[in-house]
Design a protein around this motif. Structure first.
Motif, PDB file in Angstrom:
ATOM      1  N   THR A  64       1.096  -1.142  -0.069  1.00 48.57           N
ATOM      2  CA  THR A  64       0.214  -0.327   0.051  1.00 48.57           C
ATOM      3  C   THR A  64       1.055   1.372  -0.224  1.00 48.57           C
ATOM      4  OG1 THR A  64      -1.947  -0.773   2.027  1.00 48.57           O
ATOM      5  CG2 THR A  64      -2.201   1.359   1.538  1.00 48.57           C
ATOM      6  N   LEU A  65       0.558   2.477  -1.026  1.00 52.76           N
ATOM      7  CA  LEU A  65       0.958   3.689  -1.009  1.00 52.76           C
ATOM      8  C   LEU A  65       0.540   4.561  -0.526  1.00 52.76           C
ATOM      9  CD1 LEU A  65       4.254   4.808  -1.393  1.00 52.76           C
ATOM     10  CD2 LEU A  65       3.170   4.554  -4.453  1.00 52.76           C
ATOM     11  N   SER A  66       0.652   5.539   0.023  1.00 49.37           N
ATOM     12  CA  SER A  66      -0.328   6.818   0.116  1.00 49.37           C
ATOM     13  C   SER A  66      -0.145   8.030  -0.335  1.00 49.37           C
ATOM     14  CB  SER A  66      -0.276   7.291   1.135  1.00 49.37           C
ATOM     15  OG  SER A  66      -0.685   8.449   1.483  1.00 49.37           O
ATOM     16  N   LEU A  67      -0.963   8.218  -1.486  1.00 48.48           N
ATOM     17  CA  LEU A  67      -0.946   9.624  -2.349  1.00 48.48           C
ATOM     18  C   LEU A  67      -1.679  10.406  -2.054  1.00 48.48           C
ATOM     19  CD1 LEU A  67      -1.445   7.077  -5.740  1.00 48.48           C
ATOM     20  CD2 LEU A  67       0.501   7.945  -4.440  1.00 48.48           C
ATOM     21  N   ARG A  68      -1.585  11.023  -0.758  1.00 47.85           N
ATOM     22  CA  ARG A  68      -2.283  11.962  -0.244  1.00 47.85           C
ATOM     23  C   ARG A  68      -1.563  13.028  -0.427  1.00 47.85           C
ATOM     24  NH1 ARG A  68      -4.811   8.216   3.236  1.00 47.85           N
ATOM     25  NH2 ARG A  68      -6.859   7.572   2.676  1.00 47.85           N
ATOM     26  N   GLU A  69      -1.579  14.688  -1.059  1.00 48.33           N
ATOM     27  CA  GLU A  69      -0.521  15.642  -1.100  1.00 48.33           C
ATOM     28  C   GLU A  69       0.496  14.968  -1.375  1.00 48.33           C
ATOM     29  OE1 GLU A  69      -0.862  17.641   2.405  1.00 48.33           O
ATOM     30  OE2 GLU A  69      -3.187  17.004   2.819  1.00 48.33           O
ATOM     31  N   ALA A  70       0.846  13.905  -2.345  1.00 47.68           N
ATOM     32  CA  ALA A  70       2.156  13.758  -3.028  1.00 47.68           C
ATOM     33  C   ALA A  70       2.087  14.748  -4.064  1.00 47.68           C
ATOM     34  CB  ALA A  70       1.842  12.255  -2.725  1.00 47.68           C
ATOM     35  N   THR A  71       3.991  14.732  -4.088  1.00 49.54           N
ATOM     36  CA  THR A  71       3.832  15.259  -5.747  1.00 49.54           C
ATOM     37  C   THR A  71       4.504  14.175  -6.493  1.00 49.54           C
ATOM     38  OG1 THR A  71       5.746  15.787  -5.293  1.00 49.54           O
ATOM     39  CG2 THR A  71       3.951  17.480  -4.612  1.00 49.54           C
ATOM     40  N   GLY A  72       4.419  14.218  -8.526  1.00 54.34           N
ATOM     41  CA  GLY A  72       5.087  13.293  -8.968  1.00 54.34           C
ATOM     42  C   GLY A  72       3.961  11.897  -8.588  1.00 54.34           C
ATOM     43  N   ILE A  73       2.869  12.227  -8.731  1.00 49.19           N
ATOM     44  CA  ILE A  73       1.568  10.805  -8.272  1.00 49.19           C
ATOM     45  C   ILE A  73       2.428   9.977  -9.515  1.00 49.19           C
ATOM     46  CG2 ILE A  73      -0.509   9.750  -7.784  1.00 49.19           C
ATOM     47  CD1 ILE A  73      -0.720  12.205  -6.426  1.00 49.19           C
ATOM     48  N   VAL A  74       2.473  10.320 -11.106  1.00 47.94           N
ATOM     49  CA  VAL A  74       2.290   8.891 -11.773  1.00 47.94           C
ATOM     50  C   VAL A  74       4.101   8.201 -11.136  1.00 47.94           C
ATOM     51  CG1 VAL A  74       1.937   8.116 -13.716  1.00 47.94           C
ATOM     52  CG2 VAL A  74       0.554   9.905 -12.964  1.00 47.94           C
ATOM     53  N   PRO A  75       4.361   9.102 -11.509  1.00 50.30           N
ATOM     54  CA  PRO A  75       6.465   9.294 -11.334  1.00 50.30           C
ATOM     55  C   PRO A  75       6.138   7.089 -10.294  1.00 50.30           C
ATOM     56  CG  PRO A  75       6.377  10.590 -12.319  1.00 50.30           C
ATOM     57  CD  PRO A  75       5.691  10.435 -12.177  1.00 50.30           C
ATOM     58  N   MET A  76       5.689   7.912  -9.229  1.00 44.82           N
ATOM     59  CA  MET A  76       5.888   7.250  -7.552  1.00 44.82           C
ATOM     60  C   MET A  76       5.616   6.366  -7.679  1.00 44.82           C
ATOM     61  SD  MET A  76       4.825   8.830  -3.874  1.00 44.82           S
ATOM     62  CE  MET A  76       5.218  10.379  -4.187  1.00 44.82           C
ATOM     63  N   ALA A  77       4.250   5.950  -8.200  1.00 48.00           N
ATOM     64  CA  ALA A  77       3.051   5.362  -8.463  1.00 48.00           C
ATOM     65  C   ALA A  77       3.691   3.974  -9.126  1.00 48.00           C
ATOM     66  CB  ALA A  77       1.688   5.840  -8.961  1.00 48.00           C
ATOM     67  N   ARG A  78       4.651   4.095 -10.417  1.00 45.65           N
ATOM     68  CA  ARG A  78       5.079   3.551 -11.056  1.00 45.65           C
ATOM     69  C   ARG A  78       6.514   2.749 -10.245  1.00 45.65           C
ATOM     70  NH1 ARG A  78       3.554   2.924 -16.832  1.00 45.65           N
ATOM     71  NH2 ARG A  78       6.873   2.291 -16.983  1.00 45.65           N
ATOM     72  N   ASP A  79       7.367   3.463  -9.401  1.00 50.02           N
ATOM     73  CA  ASP A  79       8.397   3.117  -8.873  1.00 50.02           C
ATOM     74  C   ASP A  79       7.842   2.604  -7.910  1.00 50.02           C
ATOM     75  OD1 ASP A  79       9.820   5.036 -10.446  1.00 50.02           O
ATOM     76  OD2 ASP A  79       9.844   6.562  -8.703  1.00 50.02           O
ATOM     77  N   PHE A  80       7.131   2.497  -7.536  1.00 56.17           N
ATOM     78  CA  PHE A  80       6.133   1.512  -6.090  1.00 56.17           C
ATOM     79  C   PHE A  80       6.609   0.509  -6.912  1.00 56.17           C
ATOM     80  CE2 PHE A  80       2.413   0.064  -3.440  1.00 56.17           C
ATOM     81  CZ  PHE A  80       3.150  -0.288  -2.851  1.00 56.17           C
ATOM     82  N   ALA A  81       5.399   0.278  -7.895  1.00 50.06           N
ATOM     83  CA  ALA A  81       4.914  -0.970  -8.273  1.00 50.06           C
ATOM     84  C   ALA A  81       6.272  -1.935  -9.111  1.00 50.06           C
ATOM     85  CB  ALA A  81       4.122  -0.876  -9.547  1.00 50.06           C
ATOM     86  N   ARG A  82       7.147  -0.952  -9.718  1.00 48.63           N
ATOM     87  CA  ARG A  82       8.218  -1.852  -9.693  1.00 48.63           C
ATOM     88  C   ARG A  82       8.997  -1.895  -8.331  1.00 48.63           C
ATOM     89  NH1 ARG A  82       9.488   2.277 -12.245  1.00 48.63           N
ATOM     90  NH2 ARG A  82       9.231   1.944 -14.886  1.00 48.63           N
ATOM     91  N   GLN A  83       9.010  -2.031  -8.058  1.00 48.04           N
ATOM     92  CA  GLN A  83       9.232  -2.059  -6.868  1.00 48.04           C
ATOM     93  C   GLN A  83       9.042  -3.671  -5.763  1.00 48.04           C
ATOM     94  OE1 GLN A  83      12.707  -1.112  -5.087  1.00 48.04           O
ATOM     95  NE2 GLN A  83      12.435  -3.513  -4.470  1.00 48.04           N
ATOM     96  N   ALA A  84       7.319  -3.662  -5.937  1.00 48.61           N
ATOM     97  CA  ALA A  84       6.865  -4.741  -5.827  1.00 48.61           C
ATOM     98  C   ALA A  84       7.012  -5.774  -6.950  1.00 48.61           C
ATOM     99  CB  ALA A  84       5.301  -4.327  -5.651  1.00 48.61           C
ATOM    100  N   LEU A  85       6.804  -5.342  -7.936  1.00 46.80           N
ATOM    101  CA  LEU A  85       6.934  -6.594  -8.738  1.00 46.80           C
ATOM    102  C   LEU A  85       8.939  -7.034  -8.833  1.00 46.80           C
ATOM    103  CD1 LEU A  85       5.902  -5.200 -11.889  1.00 46.80           C
ATOM    104  CD2 LEU A  85       4.827  -6.590 -10.682  1.00 46.80           C
ATOM    105  N   HIS A  86       9.687  -6.581  -8.017  1.00 47.71           N
ATOM    106  CA  HIS A  86      11.060  -7.431  -8.046  1.00 47.71           C
ATOM    107  C   HIS A  86      10.718  -7.550  -7.189  1.00 47.71           C
ATOM    108  CE1 HIS A  86      15.427  -6.722  -6.731  1.00 47.71           C
ATOM    109  NE2 HIS A  86      15.410  -6.714  -8.030  1.00 47.71           N
TER     110      HIS A  86
END
Length: 163
Positions: free
Chosen positions: A33-55
């Protein structure tokens, strides 16, 4: 494709307390789970989070073209769901990813009241409006879950694990 199913395949819904664990949680299912409330650069952050989970789950680095394509499909679905929440729902609140040996589930929670749907008719040459069409084409199933008496929704998508 379902867009309003209350209990999607696999029973991967959240616990009533909102902890992000599965309501019927087999021991072979893992959640991130990743909180995205009030974050910046949300799409790259979400992709990086997913990429790390896949790894961490062994999807990456991919040992072949099929596994690489499956991982790229997951990252694209994450991007599309998070982008849709940014454009149409005031921004995503949370990204959740669940993994089991047969399937991966992506969930994006937002405060929006809208109902995502693929634009029909789909016109490939037209700019914009392809997000949910892409999700529909890449996923085994997808839909929207709402909690009665609460604002917002969770848009979910399920993808097959690579062979």
């Amino acid at each position: 494709m379902s867009t309003t199913r209350q209990h999607p395949p696999g029973g991967l819904g959240r616990e009533p307390d909102g902890t992000g664990t599965a309501s019927v949680a087999p021991t072979d299912r893992q959640w991130r789970t990743l909180s995205l409330r009030e974050a910046t650069g949300i799409v790259p952050m979400a992709r990086d989070f997913a990429r790390q989970a896949l790894h961490d789950w062994g999807w990456l680095p991919a040992s072949g073209a099929d596994r690489r394509a499956a991982a790229e499909d997951v990252l694209l679905v994450v991007s599309e769901l998070v982008t849709n929440a940014c454009l149409h729902a005031g921004g995503p609140e949370e990204l959740r990813i669940a993994y089991s040996p047969k399937m991966l589930r992506v969930e994006v929670a937002d405060g929006g009241a809208g109902q995502p749907a693929p634009r029909t008719p789909h016109r490939a040459g037209r700019p914009g409006g392809h997000g949910m069409f892409i999700v529909q084409r890449l996923c085994l199933d997808w839909g929207v879950t709402r909690t009665p008496e609460q604002p917002g929704k969770t848009v979910w998508a399920e993808l097959a694990a690579p062979a």
